[in-house]
Design a protein around this motif. Structure first.
Motif, mmCIF file in Angstrom:
data_model
loop_
_atom_site.group_PDB
_atom_site.id
_atom_site.type_symbol
_atom_site.label_atom_id
_atom_site.label_comp_id
_atom_site.label_asym_id
_atom_site.label_seq_id
_atom_site.Cartn_x
_atom_site.Cartn_y
_atom_site.Cartn_z
ATOM 1 N N ASP A 215 -5.319 6.343 14.126
ATOM 2 C CA ASP A 215 -6.213 7.412 14.917
ATOM 3 C C ASP A 215 -7.555 6.924 15.392
ATOM 4 O O ASP A 215 -7.683 7.474 16.451
ATOM 5 C CB ASP A 215 -6.669 8.303 13.461
ATOM 6 C CG ASP A 215 -5.624 9.117 12.910
ATOM 7 O OD1 ASP A 215 -4.716 9.240 13.586
ATOM 8 O OD2 ASP A 215 -5.872 9.468 11.661
ATOM 9 N N ALA A 216 -7.866 5.867 15.183
ATOM 10 C CA ALA A 216 -9.029 5.309 15.762
ATOM 11 C C ALA A 216 -8.659 4.603 17.198
ATOM 12 O O ALA A 216 -9.395 4.843 18.262
ATOM 13 C CB ALA A 216 -9.619 4.311 15.040
ATOM 14 N N VAL A 217 -7.385 4.009 17.340
ATOM 15 C CA VAL A 217 -6.931 3.445 18.632
ATOM 16 C C VAL A 217 -6.879 5.045 19.346
ATOM 17 O O VAL A 217 -7.175 4.982 20.756
ATOM 18 C CB VAL A 217 -5.745 2.809 18.434
ATOM 19 C CG1 VAL A 217 -4.966 2.710 19.848
ATOM 20 C CG2 VAL A 217 -5.919 1.495 17.726
ATOM 21 N N ALA A 218 -6.050 5.847 18.937
ATOM 22 C CA ALA A 218 -5.957 7.122 19.727
ATOM 23 C C ALA A 218 -7.264 7.798 20.200
ATOM 24 O O ALA A 218 -7.457 8.412 21.212
ATOM 25 C CB ALA A 218 -5.137 8.263 18.878
ATOM 26 N N PHE A 219 -8.148 7.963 19.287
ATOM 27 C CA PHE A 219 -9.530 8.315 19.522
ATOM 28 C C PHE A 219 -10.317 7.528 20.624
ATOM 29 O O PHE A 219 -10.609 8.186 21.587
ATOM 30 C CB PHE A 219 -10.607 8.305 18.473
ATOM 31 C CG PHE A 219 -11.887 8.905 18.659
ATOM 32 C CD1 PHE A 219 -12.311 10.065 18.767
ATOM 33 C CD2 PHE A 219 -12.782 7.831 18.916
ATOM 34 C CE1 PHE A 219 -13.637 10.564 19.057
ATOM 35 C CE2 PHE A 219 -14.349 8.366 19.194
ATOM 36 C CZ PHE A 219 -14.518 9.619 19.282
ATOM 37 N N ALA B 83 -9.669 7.110 28.465
ATOM 38 C CA ALA B 83 -8.806 7.799 29.484
ATOM 39 C C ALA B 83 -9.392 8.879 30.158
ATOM 40 O O ALA B 83 -9.136 9.248 31.164
ATOM 41 C CB ALA B 83 -7.506 8.163 28.852
ATOM 42 N N ALA B 84 -10.282 9.617 29.439
ATOM 43 C CA ALA B 84 -11.226 10.912 30.036
ATOM 44 C C ALA B 84 -12.012 10.485 30.977
ATOM 45 O O ALA B 84 -12.610 11.350 31.989
ATOM 46 C CB ALA B 84 -11.718 11.533 29.031
ATOM 47 N N ARG B 85 -12.429 9.214 30.931
ATOM 48 C CA ARG B 85 -13.508 8.798 31.902
ATOM 49 C C ARG B 85 -12.898 8.141 33.264
ATOM 50 O O ARG B 85 -12.086 7.226 32.973
ATOM 51 C CB ARG B 85 -14.369 7.710 31.253
ATOM 52 C CG ARG B 85 -15.409 8.212 30.216
ATOM 53 C CD ARG B 85 -15.966 7.228 29.337
ATOM 54 N NE ARG B 85 -16.819 7.727 28.380
ATOM 55 C CZ ARG B 85 -17.496 6.789 27.549
ATOM 56 N NH1 ARG B 85 -17.025 5.533 27.488
ATOM 57 N NH2 ARG B 85 -18.286 7.351 26.401
ATOM 58 N N PRO B 86 -13.423 8.377 34.443
ATOM 59 C CA PRO B 86 -12.695 7.749 35.581
ATOM 60 C C PRO B 86 -12.929 6.226 35.523
ATOM 61 O O PRO B 86 -14.179 5.806 34.960
ATOM 62 C CB PRO B 86 -13.522 8.503 36.682
ATOM 63 C CG PRO B 86 -15.106 8.778 36.063
ATOM 64 C CD PRO B 86 -14.632 9.182 34.756
ATOM 65 N N ALA C 53 -6.491 0.079 24.077
ATOM 66 C CA ALA C 53 -5.786 -0.731 24.987
ATOM 67 C C ALA C 53 -6.038 -0.267 26.284
ATOM 68 O O ALA C 53 -5.849 -1.246 27.474
ATOM 69 C CB ALA C 53 -4.235 -0.504 24.798
ATOM 70 N N VAL C 54 -6.458 1.145 26.534
ATOM 71 C CA VAL C 54 -6.927 1.579 27.826
ATOM 72 C C VAL C 54 -8.023 0.697 28.333
ATOM 73 O O VAL C 54 -7.947 0.275 29.757
ATOM 74 C CB VAL C 54 -7.326 2.925 27.750
ATOM 75 C CG1 VAL C 54 -7.679 3.511 29.012
ATOM 76 C CG2 VAL C 54 -6.067 3.856 27.216
ATOM 77 N N ALA C 55 -8.790 0.469 27.523
ATOM 78 C CA ALA C 55 -10.273 -0.008 28.086
ATOM 79 C C ALA C 55 -9.854 -1.535 28.335
ATOM 80 O O ALA C 55 -10.261 -2.088 29.360
ATOM 81 C CB ALA C 55 -11.397 -0.139 26.883
ATOM 82 N N VAL C 56 -9.048 -2.155 27.537
ATOM 83 C CA VAL C 56 -8.645 -3.504 27.960
ATOM 84 C C VAL C 56 -7.723 -3.818 29.128
ATOM 85 O O VAL C 56 -8.276 -4.489 29.842
ATOM 86 C CB VAL C 56 -8.021 -4.248 26.416
ATOM 87 C CG1 VAL C 56 -7.499 -5.381 26.879
ATOM 88 C CG2 VAL C 56 -8.895 -4.384 25.504
ATOM 89 N N GLU C 57 -6.865 -2.818 29.083
ATOM 90 C CA GLU C 57 -6.024 -3.007 30.364
ATOM 91 C C GLU C 57 -6.730 -2.805 31.742
ATOM 92 O O GLU C 57 -6.793 -3.620 32.706
ATOM 93 C CB GLU C 57 -4.896 -2.098 30.377
ATOM 94 C CG GLU C 57 -3.840 -2.289 29.192
ATOM 95 C CD GLU C 57 -2.970 -1.279 29.041
ATOM 96 O OE1 GLU C 57 -2.811 -0.136 29.587
ATOM 97 O OE2 GLU C 57 -2.058 -1.398 27.850
ATOM 98 N N GLN D 4 -20.916 1.312 17.603
ATOM 99 C CA GLN D 4 -20.778 2.710 16.698
ATOM 100 C C GLN D 4 -19.575 3.541 17.066
ATOM 101 O O GLN D 4 -19.306 3.963 18.131
ATOM 102 C CB GLN D 4 -22.383 3.214 16.929
ATOM 103 C CG GLN D 4 -23.411 2.587 16.542
ATOM 104 C CD GLN D 4 -24.986 2.790 17.481
ATOM 105 O OE1 GLN D 4 -25.073 2.761 18.696
ATOM 106 N NE2 GLN D 4 -25.706 3.269 16.634
ATOM 107 N N SER D 5 -19.020 4.146 15.831
ATOM 108 C CA SER D 5 -17.807 4.928 16.027
ATOM 109 C C SER D 5 -17.710 5.916 14.676
ATOM 110 O O SER D 5 -18.374 5.528 13.607
ATOM 111 C CB SER D 5 -16.798 3.897 15.535
ATOM 112 O OG SER D 5 -15.606 4.406 15.699
#
Length: 208
Positions: free
Chosen positions: A5-9, A15-18, A69-73, A113-114
């Motif tokens: 769930d944390a990965v999906a969040f 992904a929502a940010r350009p 993974a979105v951020a890392v890629e 923070q999460s």
């Protein structure tokens, strides 16, 4: 919240940010690191990658980790585009599960923070132990919420830098607190809006 769930969040947040062509580094990083001799750096929660790219451009060898993974890629793509791929290693990593291996001259944790399960004190304590003698741990937390933040709960309490330091529980004979304050700055959001925000800044140096 589970790791899945944390990965999906966080994948959803990024992904929502350009995607930025050249994300800006955090102001607290540049003011702290400018003038230090480059070495090995670990960027915990690298996000859009502005800090990792800036450090690499200054000559640091950077390991950048994030649960998303979105951020890392995206960061890996940016590092290649800016000719910094040899200085930036990107790894999807959940610091709630374990801590990245290695020894570092600088570890930065900006806004780690999460709403997901995260034992921050344990992760930051592990970061302090991963420093080489003379190395620094820079922890920058939100002291207030920007209008574009995912965190908009009016009842949210932001622990001070002194509280964060106390929670980590580092022995003063081995680590020295070089900074613990709450400066304000004008921040710019993903959509270009600006707002005054507070940062809680903790800088720890390993002395032995």
């Amino acid at each position: 919240m589970s790791t899945t769930d944390a990965v999906a969040f966080w994948d959803g947040v990024h992904a929502a940010r350009p995607a930025a062509g050249h994300p800006r580094p955090n102001a607290r990083l540049t003011e702290t690191v400018t003038g230090l001799p480059p070495g090995d750096a670990l960027d915990l929660g690298c996000g859009a990658g502005g800090d990792a790219l800036w450090l690499a451009d200054q000559g640091w060898q950077v390991t950048a980790v994030d649960i998303s993974a979105v951020a890392v890629e995206r960061l890996a793509t940016l590092a290649r585009a800016h000719g910094l791929a040899e200085r930036v290693t990107t790894v999807p990593y959940d610091v709630h599960e374990s801590f990245p291996p290695g020894a570092f001259d600088l570890i930065c944790a900006h806004y780690l923070q999460s709403p997901c399960d995260l034992d921050r004190a344990t992760a930051l304590r592990a970061a302090a132990h991963a420093l080489r003698p003379g190395g620094r741990l820079l922890v920058v937390d939100h002291g207030s919420a920007a209008p574009w933040s995912w965190q908009q709960d009016a009842d949210t309490r932001y622990p001070s830098s002194q509280e964060v330091a106390a929670g980590i529980g580092l022995a003063p004979e081995t680590w020295t607190i070089e900074r613990a304050d709450a400066p304000r700055r004008i921040a710019t959001g993903p959509d270009g809006r600006t707002a005054e925000v507070t940062d809680h800044v903790l800088l720890v140096r390993r002395t032995a």
